[in-house]
Structures are given as structure tokens and as C-alpha cells.
Design a protein around this motif. Structure first.
Motif, short mmCIF file in Angstrom:
data_model
loop_
_atom_site.label_atom_id
_atom_site.label_comp_id
_atom_site.label_asym_id
_atom_site.label_seq_id
_atom_site.Cartn_x
_atom_site.Cartn_y
_atom_site.Cartn_z
N TYR A 146 30.52 36.49 40.56
CA TYR A 146 31.01 37.87 40.54
C TYR A 146 31.80 38.26 41.79
N MET A 147 31.59 37.55 42.89
CA MET A 147 32.32 37.91 44.10
C MET A 147 33.63 37.14 44.23
N SER A 148 33.83 36.12 43.40
CA SER A 148 35.01 35.26 43.50
C SER A 148 36.18 35.81 42.71
N GLY A 149 37.35 35.20 42.93
CA GLY A 149 38.52 35.53 42.12
C GLY A 149 39.77 35.79 42.94
N LYS A 150 40.88 35.82 42.26
CA LYS A 150 42.17 36.06 42.89
C LYS A 150 42.26 37.49 43.41
N ASP A 151 42.88 37.62 44.58
CA ASP A 151 43.08 38.93 45.20
C ASP A 151 44.52 38.97 45.72
N LYS A 152 45.30 39.88 45.22
CA LYS A 152 46.71 39.97 45.64
C LYS A 152 46.85 40.32 47.12
N LYS A 153 45.75 40.80 47.72
CA LYS A 153 45.79 41.15 49.14
C LYS A 153 45.44 39.95 50.05
N ASP A 154 45.09 38.83 49.44
CA ASP A 154 44.79 37.62 50.21
C ASP A 154 45.54 36.46 49.59
N ALA A 155 46.57 35.99 50.27
CA ALA A 155 47.43 34.93 49.74
C ALA A 155 46.71 33.60 49.59
N THR A 156 45.59 33.42 50.29
CA THR A 156 44.85 32.16 50.20
C THR A 156 43.81 32.17 49.08
N SER A 157 43.62 33.30 48.40
CA SER A 157 42.62 33.37 47.34
C SER A 157 43.12 32.65 46.09
N LEU A 158 42.17 32.09 45.33
CA LEU A 158 42.49 31.23 44.19
C LEU A 158 42.22 31.92 42.86
N ASP A 159 43.13 31.74 41.92
CA ASP A 159 42.99 32.32 40.59
C ASP A 159 42.40 31.28 39.64
N LEU A 160 41.15 30.93 39.88
CA LEU A 160 40.49 29.89 39.10
C LEU A 160 39.08 30.33 38.74
N ASP A 161 38.79 30.45 37.45
CA ASP A 161 37.47 30.87 37.00
C ASP A 161 36.59 29.63 36.83
N PHE A 162 35.42 29.64 37.41
CA PHE A 162 34.52 28.49 37.29
C PHE A 162 33.16 28.88 36.74
N SER A 163 33.09 30.00 36.04
CA SER A 163 31.82 30.50 35.51
C SER A 163 31.18 29.51 34.54
N ASP A 164 31.96 28.97 33.61
CA ASP A 164 31.41 28.06 32.60
C ASP A 164 30.87 26.78 33.23
#
Length: 471
Positions: A218-236
Motif C-alpha cells: 500500500y505504500m509503494s507505487g509511482k509518484d510523479k513527484k519522484d523521478a526515481t519511483s517505479l510504476d510496477l505493481d507487485f501485489s500478486d
């Protein structure tokens, strides 16, 4: 109550417990225990009571958590446990905190830490040291020692921390809780006071492996305010990892250099016993060499202070931080000198000076640039290992928790306590400290953690191994 996050959600959903009752229980208990262990630097009771009213429809149901005093929270003090920011109220919240807030986690207060996350013992806090709940007058580890001690003492169900060179995993090991640091970029760093930007990563302290997986999702995910953040869901993949009941098919590496001189014999025995347990669960274990590991500590203590000195340059008493009446001073330089001398403690000053030195003209190439080249070699060596193995296991810290004051005047000895955790941050890898057992020291039973490391974006391997061992 000693609730896990999973059991708390189940009890709220079944109607056996009410969120407001649990919150009040934790607040009362925490304020009482805090007189002894100083795990929290402030409680946000008004915020928590207002938040809990609207938590029924959320996923996490208002679960009481602690938040390291480095995560910005709108309208509330975030001081980084420094006189420099003693009364700083942020106009916005960190993305990581907002994600958990949206999911329904209820912050009860800010936890103690080494000033600006600089330290391995939580002794460098403006608000005084935190006491490890497992030992009399012992450190909880650092820099996120308050967050670890709070969960270990059941002052909250879980907590947030940050990890720059081991600041989640080392205190988790010393306090006997689960401490997880995701891959660099899994969690947005926006709104977390920067220490060393290329190394910092937010993570969690929990009582179980599953709780760590829940919060991390729930705390993970892409953030447009952080260029190093990753848009990859790993919940499953995390959910599947938690269902494992054996480790057949896994290849695990153990690095020989982990067991060289300096490792406490009691810690060594516990880790070797856990490695045998991993074998019994079906995994193939091989001992390998990682010779360049010897350079990791030196590389870290060049790169980290360099980035830190840059990030902390904004705290000058004019743009940000502790201030004074300027007319008292003859010029701007004497003002800066006085303000920074008063605002920062010894460890912060030490690292700022080292960082400024290695970035200065004439030394940049000799130190900083060379350290970056060796950092690349360390990452390449990890890549080779993970092309053959699913994970690496070993000790988290060379020793269990030591006495307060024992190493504070010997910075080199203190820095060596992070020798096993630092390489992970240099390579941006995910890693976990899993409670592995306790050893007896001076009549006290002190926790020891097992270090589980995986390749970038392979958190599921860590959770599989940890979950099977925990079961």
C-alpha cells in the motif's frame, strides 16, 4: 493486546474490536511505556482521534502505526530529531505517508531516530536515546531505533522507517522484529527529508512477514513527484510468495566474507543454524566469495557524506532551520557558523565535513569519483551472483545490541556495525531482517536477525524464504 496488522483487521471486520478502543489502548499504553524507552518523540493524539472516525471504510481500518520523525506530515511537526528543525511544521505530507493514510493506517506519533538519520544506535537524537526493550540500558540500533523499539514493545502495530545503509534492518535485528527495505524506487522518497538521495529508501517494521507485505504493497507505487519511483505493481507476486510451504527449487548463496573476523560467535551460531534450516526446507545452499565486499564500507562513507553535505546545506538559519537575530553577528559567515554549530550535533558535523572534503576541488576525483566507480563494480558483482542464485542470506549485524555509550566516542567502531547492510543500499537491492533467535549477554536475552537479500524487483524471493522460515 499485541495485535498483528492481519489480526487487527480481522478483529475489526468481525466486530470483535472497535478501532477507537484499540487506538485509545495503544495511545495510553505507549505514553506510559515511553517514559521508560523514549521510542516516541511526540504523540499526535488529536490527529489520531480525528482520523479514526473515518477509518471504517478503509482497508487498514485505522491500524495504529508509528512514523519515523523524518516523514513530513502536513500541519504537524517533523523535526528529524534535530534542534535544527525542532519546531518545523511541514506544509505538505510525504507521498509514502499519504499512501498509507489513504489505505487507513492511523499515525499515533513520531518515533525517535538519530539526527537526520545519521547513526546506528539512536543515541544521536536531540531528544535523547531510545532504550532497547530487550536489554537494560542497551541501544535499539539506528537510525530508525525508535520505530523498531515501538513495534517490539507493542506500542503500535507497525511502524515506518528509512534505510540508507541498514537503518531499518539493523534495528529490526536488535529489537527482534521484521524489518523490510524494498528495492530502491519501489517507494517514493518525496516528502522524506533527504540524507543521501541515491541510497535512501522507506520501509517498514512489523511483527510478521505478512504484515510487512501488506504495508509495503500500500505504500509503494509511482509518484510523479519522484523521478526515481517505479510504476510496477507487485501485489500478486507477494501474495503468492506468502503461500509457500517449502523452499524446493531455490538456490541460496552465503557469502564467506560474512563470517570473517569481527562476527560475534553467538550471532554466527544462530545464523548457521538458520542456514541449516533453509536446507531442511528444500533449498540448495552454496558458500561463495564476494571479495570486493571489503571495499563497500569505504565507498559508502565517501558517497553518503558527500550527498548528505549537499542535502543539509539548505539548513543555514535563513532558508530553513534554527534561527537567531542576525544583528548580533558581524557578517553572514559568522551567522552561518554559529547557527549550524548550534543546530547540528557532533555526528552530523562530522559527516558534513567529510562530505564537503571529498567533494572539494582537488579531492573529487581522488575520492568521490573513484568511490562511484567501485560502487558500480559492487553492483556488477551482485548481478553475477543473482544470475545464479535466488537470494543471499547471512547476518544483519556483527553483534547484538550493545550498551548505550559503548561506541559513541569511537565512530569507526560504530560504522563497522553496518558492514553487512551497507552493500545492499549501494546496489539498490531489497532486503529483510527476520528474527532468527536470541543470545545471552550479561544475563539478558538479545535478539539476532537473519539477513535475506534478493535482486532488484525480486522482493517475492525474500518473502517466500522469510514466510517459510517464520511458519
Amino acid at each position: 493486546m499485541n495485535l498483528t496488522l492481519e489480526s487487527y483487521i480481522n478483529h475489526i471486520n468481525s466486530g470483535e474490536l472497535k478501532a477507537v478502543d484499540v487506538l485509545n489502548n495503544y495511545l495510553n499504553k505507549s505514553k506510559d511505556l515511553n517514559k521508560e524507552n523514549n521510542a516516541f518523540v511526540r504523540f499526535h493524539e488529536e490527529y489520531a482521534n480525528e482520523f479514526i472516525k473515518n477509518s471504517d471504510s478503509t482497508i487498514l481500518k485505522g491500524a495504529p502505526i508509528g512514523v519515523k520523525d523524518i516523514f513530513l506530515t502536513k500541519g504537524l511537526v517533523t523535526s528529524c530529531c534535530s534542534k535544527m528543525l525542532q519546531n518545523y511544521i511541514s506544509p505538505y505530507s510525504s507521498t509514502c505517508f499519504l499512501n498509507l493514510e489513504k489505505a487507513g493506517a492511523c499515525m499515533i506519533g513520531k518515533t525517535n531516530m538519530d539526527e537526520f538519520a545519521m547513526g546506528s544506535s539512536t543515541e544521536n537524537s536531540f531528544f535523547g536515546p531510545t532504550i532497547n526493550p530487550y536489554g537494560k540500558n542497551r541501544i535499539p540500533g539506528g537510525s530508525s531505533g525508535g520505530s523498531a523499539a515501538a513495534v517490539a514493545s507493542d506500542m503500535c502495530i507497525a511502524s515506518l522507517g528509512t534505510d540508507t545503509g541498514g537503518s531499518i534492518r539493523q534495528p529490526a535485528s536488535m529489537c527482534g522484529v521484521v524489518g523490510f527495505k524494498p528495492t530502491y524506487g519501489r517507494v517514493s522518497r518525496y516528502g522524506i527529508q533527504a540524507m543521501a538521495s541515491s541510497l535512501d529508501q522507506a520501509g517498514v517494521f512489523t511483527k510478521t512477514v505478512k504484515d510487512a507485505a501488506i504495508l509495503t504493497k500500500y505504500m509503494s507505487g509511482k509518484d510523479k513527484k519522484d523521478a526515481t519511483s517505479l510504476d510496477l505493481d507487485f501485489s500478486d507476486s507477494l501474495d503468492l510468495a506468502l503461500q509457500k510451504d517449502n523452499l524446493k527449487g531455490y538456490k541460496i548463496a552465503v557469502i564467506n566474507q560474512f563470517f570473517s573476523e569481527g562476527l560475534d560467535q553467538g550471532v554466527k551460531k544462530i545464523i548457521l543454524d538458520k542456514i541449516e534450516e533453509i536446507k531442511d526446507k528444500g533449498a540448495e545452499v552454496e558458500y561463495i566469495d564476494f571479495s570486493i565486499l571489503d571495499y563497500a564500507l569505504s565507498v559508502y562513507y565517501i558517497i553518503m557524506p558527500a550527498e548528505l553535505s549537499t542535502n543539509l546545506s539548505r539548513f543555514d538559519g535563513i532558508r530553513f532551520g534554527h534561527q537567531d537575530e542576525t544583528f548580533k553577528y558581524d557578517d553572514i559567515y559568522s551567522y552561518y557558523s554559529s547557527i549550524r554549530n548550534e543546530g547540528f550535533q557532533d555526528e552530523a558535523k562530522r559527516r558534513i565535513m567529510i562530505g564537503t572534503y571529498v567533494l572539494s576541488a582537488g579531492y573529487y576525483d581522488a575520492y568521490y569519483l573513484r568511490a562511484q566507480k567501485v560502487r558500480k563494480l559492487i553492483k556488477e558483482e551482485y548481478d553475477k551472483i543473482f544470475s545464479k542464485y535466488d537470494a543471499i542470506v547471512g547476518p544483519v549485524s556483527p553483534t547484538p545490541a550493545w550498551k548505550i555509550g559503548e561506541k559513541i566516542n569511537d565512530p569507526i567502531k560504530m560504522y563497522l556495525s553496518d558492514i553487512y547492510t551497507i552493500p545492499v543500499n549501494l546496489a539498490g537491492l531489497p532486503a529483510m531482517s527476520l528474527p532468527a533467535g536470541n543470545i545471552e549477554k550479561d544475563g539478558e536475552s538479545l535478539p539476532v536477525g537473519l539477513h535475506i537479500i534478493a535482486n532488484q524487483l525480486k522482493e517475492e524471493n525474500i518473502f517466500s524464504i522469510a514466510s517459510v522460515l517464520e511458519k
